[in-house]
Scaffold this motif. Structure first.
Motif, PDB file in Angstrom:
ATOM      1  N   ALA A  50     -27.293  66.012 -58.614  1.00  0.00           N
ATOM      2  CA  ALA A  50     -27.353  65.321 -57.325  1.00  0.00           C
ATOM      3  C   ALA A  50     -26.571  66.113 -56.296  1.00  0.00           C
ATOM      4  O   ALA A  50     -25.727  66.943 -56.632  1.00  0.00           O
ATOM      5  CB  ALA A  50     -26.799  63.901 -57.454  1.00  0.00           C
ATOM      6  N   VAL A  69     -24.491  60.227 -52.400  1.00  0.00           N
ATOM      7  CA  VAL A  69     -25.196  61.335 -53.051  1.00  0.00           C
ATOM      8  C   VAL A  69     -26.673  60.998 -53.175  1.00  0.00           C
ATOM      9  O   VAL A  69     -27.073  59.824 -53.108  1.00  0.00           O
ATOM     10  CB  VAL A  69     -24.608  61.620 -54.449  1.00  0.00           C
ATOM     11  N   ASP A  71     -30.263  62.138 -55.558  1.00  0.00           N
ATOM     12  CA  ASP A  71     -30.878  62.891 -56.655  1.00  0.00           C
ATOM     13  C   ASP A  71     -32.240  63.441 -56.252  1.00  0.00           C
ATOM     14  O   ASP A  71     -33.039  63.847 -57.095  1.00  0.00           O
ATOM     15  CB  ASP A  71     -31.002  62.018 -57.903  1.00  0.00           C
ATOM     16  N   CYS A  80     -15.068  58.015 -55.606  1.00  0.00           N
ATOM     17  CA  CYS A  80     -14.617  59.220 -56.316  1.00  0.00           C
ATOM     18  C   CYS A  80     -13.216  59.606 -55.834  1.00  0.00           C
ATOM     19  O   CYS A  80     -12.919  59.527 -54.641  1.00  0.00           O
ATOM     20  CB  CYS A  80     -15.590  60.367 -56.071  1.00  0.00           C
ATOM     21  N   PHE A  93     -24.363  63.872 -61.793  1.00  0.00           N
ATOM     22  CA  PHE A  93     -24.268  62.478 -61.374  1.00  0.00           C
ATOM     23  C   PHE A  93     -24.742  61.582 -62.506  1.00  0.00           C
ATOM     24  O   PHE A  93     -25.834  61.765 -63.050  1.00  0.00           O
ATOM     25  CB  PHE A  93     -25.114  62.244 -60.119  1.00  0.00           C
ATOM     26  N   LEU A 125     -19.501  60.610 -60.426  1.00  0.00           N
ATOM     27  CA  LEU A 125     -19.553  62.073 -60.417  1.00  0.00           C
ATOM     28  C   LEU A 125     -18.674  62.573 -61.558  1.00  0.00           C
ATOM     29  O   LEU A 125     -17.572  62.073 -61.755  1.00  0.00           O
ATOM     30  CB  LEU A 125     -19.063  62.628 -59.083  1.00  0.00           C
TER      31      LEU A 125
END
Length: 797
Positions: A50, A69, A71, A80, A93, A125
């Motif tokens: 991702a 994020v 994909d 995160c 990811f 992540l």
């Protein structure tokens, strides 16, 4: 040294149909112990690639970020805390439902939605340790730009591999690499063949490296001021490189070997080190003042901010790599921050060198700075190895980072040493191993290892340049033996008389002392032979009384100790808050400096006895009883005033006959205070080398007396200068029927005349052939009183 070898990587240099477990088995039998064969499989499920689109601050936590994020199809918001995330990065990811490795247990777990500080996270992540592909948890694993999005991670990063965990002995640095292990495997695996890389630079931009000596577009001056410490130094400039993440195949190799990917330029140096066993370093060309590299000794007080983010102060004994103004690397140990390659670097200088192993080890230990490079260099690497490592580094750089060769290949070197030819008699193999190995078979074994064998009956064996450990005929026999197989040698017990070891008097004495003291409630300690200057100062000993180690590991282990007392006091001080009553002892050597030679090593026994009440007499009784148990005769305790530099108070000199064996006495309050001890402490030190000659390992047998003894107590007032030892000696020598004189007490009071004290003792009278009458005892006792009155002007109480 432990080496992790990827079998997939090994197969690039080894042509064989053998399975990994069979190769590991043969390596263990004939070369190096493979402690473990690790079969790697993907530890994740459902993880995809991702791209980070947006990073926002978490509303409830400063160190967390809200990260958006994609994909390639769906956008996700995750929480995160990794410090290395940036917009535009491609990362692994894990969406909801993905399976990851449990870092704490080594098992697996399934990701579900969770609120982190009040914000829901719809995924995760991943770092390398959470995927089971490495041990790094310092940040998110950043994949190379251009990695396709939404693809299962196992498709872009095939994790299937077999890792050999090999234990390589310290005398074989040639095996601390993939190519080195491939050489060994090719020699021991049937039908295996070693393949070599052809370094063809012509397909890359720029010239082939061997023709690059006419390039002068980027000037560089290379000077080696210490050729003895740096026998060879090679460097080349490469211009137009693009620094960034390494391709996944390169990252996979590094992670499998236990290394953390950093960027493509740095990763190439680590990759080549692992592949060829020769460390490399890369400089930012623009950061080298004067476009110069000088290999020289450091100037006193020079400082270097190293890559581990610490600043080190150099000594004149250290070898450094410098530019025209300052050091930029610690030779063979670690590079500097100021000249390191970064994402903005466009021009680099590759360094591949050979350094003196002793110099690297001394610098590394003095600075307490160990690195993968220093551990290799201090084993002793051949100067011939640098050329292939440099070629491979250039090849990978042009392939991965782009750019072109921008300078000649600088190669400053001393004449390369030639391998030593060893005269060898093939019959020595049979004489040494006890089995017959055909000369032709032995010659083939040596040739498979790269040895050149000349001659028919008398051989001349020349090892390859990478085998600096083969120096004599027994080394050649060892090479044949391991390829023949130690497991094939006959297992036969030796015949003949079992040799009888002569008893070691000192060891026997130490064993008797340990047993007796343990029975009396003493605890044995074991402390380091090396001490600090601070510890010596605490006990009041000048450091001139101790021998300084030339290359100490740290300031805590700088001097060979001249006394055991400092270590004992330190241990007592550490435990005094928990145990007010302590009885400790140590049996060890002390070291007395000797001009122009090695120090004298003196075996000593030291005892420390402490309690809330000062009881010197009890401590003296313990020592006296122990020495009596050891069979020491003629024991005396003589008053002995301490010198000005001593940390003991006035004490007793312990002697046996005319031989002094030790001292006993309390420690001064000033010294005790420095160790945090606020109660009396008695120390005793005994010289075991002197004591060993006086102790009797077998005690003399005496028959139990058939007739009873008669005891009489006596108290006398005498001068305070008269010691108990003098009084006891005077009484014992009066008559043969006086068998023993025991101390009872000393009494001092203002009621006694000035300068006087009262000593009470018990006198034992005994005859071997009769019971003594009261008249006999009174007669002898009268003589005792007369002598004391005459000799000491004593008054009988």
């Amino acid at each position: 040294m432990d080496l992790r070898v990827s079998y997939r990587w090994l197969k690039e240099y080894l042509k064989t149909d053998a399975k990994p477990d069979e190769v590991a088995r043969l390596l263990t039998l004939h070369a190096h112990t493979v402690d473990r064969v690790e079969h790697l499989r993907p530890a994740w499920k459902g993880v995809v690639t991702a791209k980070i689109l947006e990073i926002k601050k978490h509303p409830n936590a400063d160190k967390l970020r809200l990260t958006r994020v994609t994909d390639g199809k769906t956008e996700h918001e995750v929480v995160c805390g990794a410090p290395n995330i940036e917009v535009g990065q491609v990362v692994p990811f894990a969406p909801l439902g993905a399976t990851l490795r449990d870092v704490k247990t080594g098992g697996s777990w399934t990701l579900t939605a969770a609120k982190i500080r009040g914000v829901e996270s719809r995924g995760m992540l991943c770092a390398t340790d959470e995927l089971g592909v490495g041990d790094d948890h310092s940040g998110i694993w950043v994949l190379p730009p251009g990695t396709p999005l939404g693809v299962a991670l196992e498709k872009v990063y095939p994790a299937d591999d077999v890792i050999f965990h090999v234990e390589v002995t310290g005398n074989r640095p040639d095996c601390m690499s993939v190519t080195g292990m491939a050489r060994e495997a090719a020699a021991v695996v049937p039908k295996a063949r070693l393949t070599y890389r052809n370094f063809d630079m012509s397909k890359y931009r720029g010239l082939e490296i061997s023709k690059s000596r006419n390039l002068n577009s980027l000037p560089l001056t290379v000077k080696v001021a210490e050729p003895r410490l740096c026998p060879r130094y090679q460097a080349v400039v490469i211009d137009g490189v693009k620094v960034g993440p390494s391709p996944l195949w390169l990252q996979q190799r590094l992670i499998a070997a236990g290394n953390r990917p950093i960027n493509n330029v740095v990763d190439i140096t680590n990759y080549v080190r692992l592949e060829y066993g020769n460390p490399l370093h890369v400089f930012d060309y623009r950061a080298l003042a004067g476009n110069a590299i000088v290999v020289r000794r450091a100037k006193a007080g020079e400082k270097l901010a190293a890559l581990d983010e610490k600043t080190y102060t150099m000594a004149v004994t250290d070898l450094v790599i410098a530019d025209a103004a300052k050091p930029v690397a610690i030779a063979g140990v670690m590079g500097g921050q100021d000249s390191a390659a970064t994402v903005t670097t466009k021009t680099i200088v590759f360094e591949v060198a050979n350094f003196d192993p002793v110099a690297v080890r001394k610098t590394s230990r003095r600075l307490a700075l160990l690195s993968d490079s220093s551990l290799l260099f201090e084993k002793g690497l051949p100067a011939q190895a640098t050329d292939a490592a440099l070629r491979r580094a250039v090849e990978l750089t042009l392939q991965i980072c782009g750019g072109h060769i921008g300078s000649p290949v600088y190669d400053v070197k001393r004449p390369l040493p030639r391998p030593k030819t060893v005269p060898f008699d093939p019959a020595q193999i049979t004489r040494t191993l006890g089995v017959t190995v055909a000369p032709a078979a032995a010659k083939t074994m040596l040739q498979r290892l790269g040895f050149f064998v000349a001659g028919a009956k008398a051989w001349r064996v020349t090892p390859p340049w990478w085998r600096s450990d083969v120096l004599a005929s027994h080394d050649v026999v060892e090479e044949v033996a391991r390829l023949y197989g130690y497991h094939r040698l006959p297992a036969q017990l030796p015949a003949g008389r079992i040799p009888v070891r002569q008893p070691d008097t000192l060891l026997q004495l130490q064993s008797r002392i340990r047993a007796w003291l343990a029975g009396q409630g003493f605890t044995e300690i074991q402390s380091y032979s090396l001490v600090s200057a601070k510890l010596l100062e605490q006990v009041g000993l000048p450091i001139t009384t101790a021998l300084r180690v030339a290359n100490p590991l740290s300031a805590e282990f700088e001097y060979l100790r001249p006394t055991l007392s400092a270590s004992l006091l330190s241990v007592v001080g550490q435990n005094i808050k928990r145990f007010s009553h302590q009885q400790l002892f140590e049996l060890a050597n002390i070291y007395r400096p000797k001009a122009g030679s090695l120090p004298d090593e003196v075996p000593m026994l030291a005892l420390a006895m402490t309690d809330r009440v000062d009881d010197f007499s009890a401590a003296k009784g313990q020592v006296e009883a122990m020495l009596a148990q050891l069979g020491v005769r003629g024991l005396r305790f003589i008053p002995d005033a301490a010198g000005a530099d001593e940390f003991w108070q006035p004490r007793a000199l312990i002697s046996a006959g005319a031989t002094a064996i030790g001292r006993l006495g309390p420690v001064t309050p000033q010294v005790l205070e420095r160790f945090g001890i606020r109660q009396p402490l008695i120390l005793c030190g005994l010289d075991l080398s002197a004591l060993a000659a006086l102790a009797h390992p077998v005690l003399e047998y005496r028959q139990i007396p058939a007739f009873p003894a008669s005891e009489q107590d006596l108290a006398v007032v005498l001068d305070t200068k008269v010691s108990w030892q003098q009084l006891q000696s005077a009484i014992v020598g009066i008559h043969p029927l006086v068998r023993q004189v025991s101390f009872l007490s000393t009494y001092r009071d203002v009621k006694l005349p000035a300068g006087k004290k009262s000593i009470a003792c018990r006198i034992e009278f005994r005859a071997d052939d009769r019971t003594l009458s009261s008249g006999e005892v009174d007669g002898i006792l009268g003589k005792v009183k007369e002598k004391l009155q005459r000799q000491f002007s004593a008054t009988i109480r």
